[in-house]
Design a protein around this motif. Structure first.
Motif, PDB file in Angstrom:
ATOM      1  N   LYS A  85      38.757  38.596  33.889  1.00 25.55           N
ATOM      2  CA  LYS A  85      38.037  38.167  35.093  1.00 25.55           C
ATOM      3  C   LYS A  85      38.992  37.601  36.139  1.00 25.55           C
ATOM      4  CE  LYS A  85      33.619  37.166  32.810  1.00 25.55           C
ATOM      5  NZ  LYS A  85      32.637  36.097  32.466  1.00 25.55           N
ATOM      6  N   LYS A  86      39.988  36.812  35.676  1.00 25.81           N
ATOM      7  CA  LYS A  86      40.974  36.270  36.625  1.00 25.81           C
ATOM      8  C   LYS A  86      41.776  37.392  37.277  1.00 25.81           C
ATOM      9  CE  LYS A  86      41.574  31.789  34.335  1.00 25.81           C
ATOM     10  NZ  LYS A  86      42.543  30.886  33.648  1.00 25.81           N
ATOM     11  N   LEU A  87      42.175  38.369  36.458  1.00 23.63           N
ATOM     12  CA  LEU A  87      42.940  39.487  37.023  1.00 23.63           C
ATOM     13  C   LEU A  87      42.109  40.279  38.025  1.00 23.63           C
ATOM     14  CD1 LEU A  87      44.817  40.831  33.862  1.00 23.63           C
ATOM     15  CD2 LEU A  87      45.790  39.628  35.803  1.00 23.63           C
ATOM     16  N   ARG A  88      40.828  40.433  37.732  1.00 23.98           N
ATOM     17  CA  ARG A  88      39.966  41.148  38.686  1.00 23.98           C
ATOM     18  C   ARG A  88      39.879  40.400  40.003  1.00 23.98           C
ATOM     19  NH1 ARG A  88      34.834  43.103  34.884  1.00 23.98           N
ATOM     20  NH2 ARG A  88      35.945  44.827  33.828  1.00 23.98           N
ATOM     21  N   LYS A  89      39.779  39.073  39.929  1.00 27.23           N
ATOM     22  CA  LYS A  89      39.735  38.288  41.161  1.00 27.23           C
ATOM     23  C   LYS A  89      41.030  38.428  41.945  1.00 27.23           C
ATOM     24  CE  LYS A  89      36.466  34.808  39.459  1.00 27.23           C
ATOM     25  NZ  LYS A  89      36.275  33.361  39.141  1.00 27.23           N
ATOM     26  N   ILE A  90      42.169  38.395  41.203  1.00 27.62           N
ATOM     27  CA  ILE A  90      43.465  38.535  41.881  1.00 27.62           C
ATOM     28  C   ILE A  90      43.586  39.899  42.537  1.00 27.62           C
ATOM     29  CG2 ILE A  90      45.956  38.628  41.511  1.00 27.62           C
ATOM     30  CD1 ILE A  90      45.577  36.562  39.272  1.00 27.62           C
ATOM     31  N   PHE A  91      43.199  40.948  41.793  1.00 30.92           N
ATOM     32  CA  PHE A  91      43.281  42.297  42.352  1.00 30.92           C
ATOM     33  C   PHE A  91      42.342  42.454  43.549  1.00 30.92           C
ATOM     34  CE2 PHE A  91      44.563  43.937  37.919  1.00 30.92           C
ATOM     35  CZ  PHE A  91      45.891  43.631  38.197  1.00 30.92           C
ATOM     36  N   ALA A  92      41.178  41.787  43.470  1.00 31.86           N
ATOM     37  CA  ALA A  92      40.246  41.871  44.588  1.00 31.86           C
ATOM     38  C   ALA A  92      40.837  41.217  45.833  1.00 31.86           C
ATOM     39  CB  ALA A  92      38.924  41.211  44.212  1.00 31.86           C
ATOM     40  N   ARG A  93      41.488  40.058  45.631  1.00 33.88           N
ATOM     41  CA  ARG A  93      42.128  39.397  46.782  1.00 33.88           C
ATOM     42  C   ARG A  93      43.247  40.255  47.351  1.00 33.88           C
ATOM     43  NH1 ARG A  93      41.630  34.580  43.575  1.00 33.88           N
ATOM     44  NH2 ARG A  93      43.824  34.790  42.975  1.00 33.88           N
ATOM     45  N   GLU A  94      44.052  40.848  46.443  1.00 36.96           N
ATOM     46  CA  GLU A  94      45.138  41.699  46.914  1.00 36.96           C
ATOM     47  C   GLU A  94      44.599  42.914  47.659  1.00 36.96           C
ATOM     48  OE1 GLU A  94      48.345  41.330  46.904  1.00 36.96           O
ATOM     49  OE2 GLU A  94      48.226  39.354  45.965  1.00 36.96           O
ATOM     50  N   GLU A  95      43.486  43.421  47.176  1.00 36.02           N
ATOM     51  CA  GLU A  95      42.890  44.584  47.830  1.00 36.02           C
ATOM     52  C   GLU A  95      42.385  44.223  49.219  1.00 36.02           C
ATOM     53  OE1 GLU A  95      42.625  48.448  47.697  1.00 36.02           O
ATOM     54  OE2 GLU A  95      43.415  47.301  46.011  1.00 36.02           O
TER      55      GLU A  95
END
Length: 331
Positions: free
Chosen positions: A90-100
């Motif tokens: 879930k944390k990685l998804r949030k990070i990837f979403a921010r990067e996106e």
């Protein structure tokens, strides 16, 4: 008188029948029939769309033992759930979403500007520049460009030929998505790999001997690896395969022993031990296990150990090592 009464009676009968069968009454009857038919059709249509009464669901009764097993399985499944892994995902998804969100596709014109500046930077280095120099030059350009964009304000950012929004997008691309930008513009600089040879072998250690497949060769065969002797062909090797080098040498010994008067007697054998075949400058394809029987009063070498560099330049398919093995039979 009676005739007049009969006429009157018959006339009166016709009048009465005309009253009951008038056009008005027929029209009313037909309309009533149409109305009744329409009502019947309407009733049939409304009854087809009427909601059906749902069937009564059957209630399944579970025993206490079955309920206990279900609860136990739910408990085991929850305990086996990788909670830490799920949280990390879930944390990685949030990070990837921010990067996106931070990453935004650069316009084509802006990519072309970046490509042109990098190509000009590399062109200034010259054709003899190393890979390390090229990577350093591109990285220096990226750092300098970031400094210029960060130091410039929105009002004077036009000195780079960029609008404020383009400058912001380029800053994000150079700082956070530099590798993705290089892929988009087709920039690829390979890593420079330095090979260092380590010669830590002791001086007095003997060289490892190559293993020759098959039985050991007799001493009179005088086998030499990576060697090709010249001579007149006693037996054509393309149609004379042998299982091993020992068999090829034995074939040469047998031919010399059984040769008729006036025939050439074999004193040279040449064998192809490579499973991939053996190179030769002729037009034939020499395969594994070819055995050539030759004769020469004064044997001469065709090739020994390695093909020379000049020979390999004129014969591009030639390998470095001579693939053949051969020997001169001792008397």
């Amino acid at each position: 008188m009676a005739r007049g009464v009969a006429r009157a009676a018959s006339f009166g009968g016709r009048v009465t029948t005309g009253r009951w069968c008038s056009y008005r009454r027929i029209t009313v009857a037909v309309c009533l029939g149409n109305i009744i038919a329409a009502l019947l059709v309407l009733r049939a249509l409304t009854s087809s769309f009427a909601p059906t009464t749902p069937k009564r669901e059957e209630v399944v009764q579970y025993t206490e033992e079955q309920i206990r097993r279900v609860e136990e399985s739910i408990r085991i499944r929850r305990e086996a759930e990788p909670v830490e892994l799920v949280q990390a995902v879930k944390k990685l998804r949030k990070i990837f979403a921010r990067e996106e969100k931070r990453r935004k596709e650069l316009p084509l014109e802006l990519k072309q500007k970046v490509s042109y500046e990098i190509v000009r930077c590399l062109h200034d280095l010259g054709d003899n520049s190393s890979i390390a120099q090229q990577r350093e030059a591109v990285e220096t350009w990226r750092v300098e460009k970031l400094k210029d964009i960060k130091s410039a304000s929105i009002q004077n950012s036009t000195k780079f030929g960029l609008y404020s929004e383009e400058a912001r997008m380029l800053k994000i691309a150079l700082e956070f998505n530099w590798h993705a930008l290089m892929e988009d513009i087709g920039l690829w600089i390979p890593l420079e790999v330095s090979h260092t040879e380590h010669d830590d072998k002791p001086d007095n250690e003997p060289e490892e001997e190559e293993i020759i497949a098959g039985p050991p060769l007799p001493p009179q065969c005088n086998a030499e690896l990576h060697t090709d002797y010249d001579g007149s062909a006693v037996r054509w090797g393309l149609t004379h395969p042998k299982e091993s080098a020992a068999d090829c040498c034995q074939a040469c010994l047998d031919q010399a022993k059984n040769a008729r008067p006036g025939e050439l007697r074999c004193n040279i054998w040449v064998y192809c031990p490579s499973e991939f075949g053996c190179f030769s400058p002729d037009k034939y394809e020499h395969k594994h296990q070819e055995c050539w029987l030759k004769q020469a009063d004064h044997p001469k070498l065709n090739f020994k150990d390695k093909y020379s560099e000049s020979y390999r330049n004129s014969h591009p398919t030639a390998p470095v090592l001579v693939p053949w093995m051969s020997g001169v039979i001792s008397a």
